[in-house]
Design a protein around this motif. Structure first.
Motif, PDB file in Angstrom:
ATOM      1  N   LEU A  75      29.623  44.633  46.471  1.00  0.00           N
ATOM      2  CA  LEU A  75      29.749  45.407  45.239  1.00  0.00           C
ATOM      3  C   LEU A  75      29.683  44.478  44.040  1.00  0.00           C
ATOM      4  CD1 LEU A  75      32.818  47.647  46.238  1.00  0.00           C
ATOM      5  CD2 LEU A  75      30.387  48.277  46.392  1.00  0.00           C
ATOM      6  N   LYS A 134      27.313  52.013  41.242  1.00  0.00           N
ATOM      7  CA  LYS A 134      28.406  51.719  42.176  1.00  0.00           C
ATOM      8  C   LYS A 134      28.432  52.672  43.375  1.00  0.00           C
ATOM      9  CE  LYS A 134      32.294  54.075  39.911  1.00  0.00           C
ATOM     10  NZ  LYS A 134      33.662  53.847  39.360  1.00  0.00           N
ATOM     11  N   GLN A 146      28.251  51.347  47.193  1.00  0.00           N
ATOM     12  CA  GLN A 146      29.270  51.630  48.206  1.00  0.00           C
ATOM     13  C   GLN A 146      28.648  52.215  49.475  1.00  0.00           C
ATOM     14  OE1 GLN A 146      32.642  53.827  46.699  1.00  0.00           O
ATOM     15  NE2 GLN A 146      32.757  52.589  44.830  1.00  0.00           N
ATOM     16  N   ARG A 182      28.705  50.362  53.238  1.00  0.00           N
ATOM     17  CA  ARG A 182      29.180  50.995  54.471  1.00  0.00           C
ATOM     18  C   ARG A 182      28.133  50.923  55.584  1.00  0.00           C
ATOM     19  NH1 ARG A 182      31.836  54.476  50.496  1.00  0.00           N
ATOM     20  NH2 ARG A 182      34.111  54.327  50.815  1.00  0.00           N
ATOM     21  N   ASP A 217      37.937  48.386  44.895  1.00  0.00           N
ATOM     22  CA  ASP A 217      37.040  49.118  45.792  1.00  0.00           C
ATOM     23  C   ASP A 217      36.632  48.250  46.973  1.00  0.00           C
ATOM     24  OD1 ASP A 217      37.153  51.429  44.334  1.00  0.00           O
ATOM     25  OD2 ASP A 217      35.185  51.206  43.384  1.00  0.00           O
ATOM     26  N   ILE A 253      37.300  49.419  50.824  1.00  0.00           N
ATOM     27  CA  ILE A 253      36.203  49.753  51.732  1.00  0.00           C
ATOM     28  C   ILE A 253      36.179  48.806  52.933  1.00  0.00           C
ATOM     29  CG2 ILE A 253      33.686  49.885  51.936  1.00  0.00           C
ATOM     30  CD1 ILE A 253      33.694  50.867  48.984  1.00  0.00           C
TER      31      ILE A 253
END
Length: 267
Positions: free
Chosen positions: A99, A108, A112, A116, A139, A143
């Motif tokens: 990120l 963003k 994200q 993932r 974040d 995550i």
């Protein structure tokens, strides 16, 4: 006296800065004791070119992923795509991913999503995840932790220069922190203190070449040979002599990047 062996765990020797000069770069690295390097593919469409560089030079390995700053402009990676690339003999890591809200906060959500996907690929392949984190600590910690709770994976926080809180979150998951040339900058004492508080068996070193050259080359093009300067500063941070620190980071690299450690020419 032969320089202690050390690995540049993160560089970009496919960039135009090094065009046509990789053989000389590898030779200069060897003279400095840098016997191995991992060059990073940041856009998957470039993977064949970067693979070719790694296959042409025994000391060069590579990782592949979509850089967060490119996530909105590149096709979304898939787990199957990353798994197929990971089958290549010299492909040893997933990423760099992550990120970056400093330069690309507007993307963003897609960053994200991409992160993932890369976490899932690391989980399925067993290869380490390589993380770029900038101005996104909360974040990032969330995550990475959520993914780890679903299924364990290994990871390195590349060019770590974030908060002590993110360092602790990563270390608590068993992840690694990588020292770049920033660690050797005179005004980076706060960062050096974060590294000093980390376990020595979770530390790697890198250049992020062609960026972030450590003193005495600051402001110039960085290259893998210069990781030795960062490692010397790292040895100071941990109160170790250089040979001892180099040996420790080599052991750490080979534990995390076990596929690179197991590779032999012709395999």
């Amino acid at each position: 006296m032969t320089a202690p062996k050390i690995t540049d765990s993160h560089c970009h020797i496919d960039f135009p800065d090094f065009e046509g000069g990789q053989a000389e770069l590898v030779a200069r690295a060897a003279e400095a004791g840098v016997h191995r390097m991992v060059t990073i593919c940041t856009k998957l469409r470039c993977e064949p070119d970067i693979r070719a560089i790694a296959e042409a030079h025994d000391p060069v390995f590579y990782a592949a992923g979509t850089h967060p700053m490119s996530a909105a402009d590149e096709p979304m990676a898939t787990v199957d795509q990353l798994k197929e690339i990971a089958s290549r003999p010299k492909m040893v890591g997933i990423g760099e991913t992550g990120l970056d809200y400093h330069y690309t906060a507007e993307s963003k959500d897609v960053q994200q999503e991409s992160l993932r996907v890369h976490i899932a690929a690391a989980q399925e392949t067993g290869l380490p995840l390589i993380i770029h984190a900038r101005a996104a600590d909360d974040d990032m910690a969330r995550i990475l932790t959520e993914g780890y709770r679903e299924q364990a994976y290994t990871c390195v926080m590349h060019c770590f220069s974030s908060s002590a809180e993110l360092a602790r979150a990563a270390l608590d998951l068993g992840f690694y922190l990588s020292m770049s040339g920033i660690t050797a900058f005179p005004k980076s004492q706060e960062l050096r203190d974060i590294f000093a508080a980390a376990p020595m068996d979770r530390i790697l070193v890198e250049t992020d070449a062609p960026y972030l050259a450590p003193p005495p080359h600051r402001g110039k093009r960085n290259e893998p040979a210069f990781v030795a300067h960062t490692a010397r500063k790292g040895a100071e941070v941990f109160g170790m002599d250089y040979a001892e620190f180099a040996a420790a980071t080599e052991a750490n690299f080979e534990r995390l990047f076990s596929k690179a450690a197991a590779w032999t020419p012709g395999s």
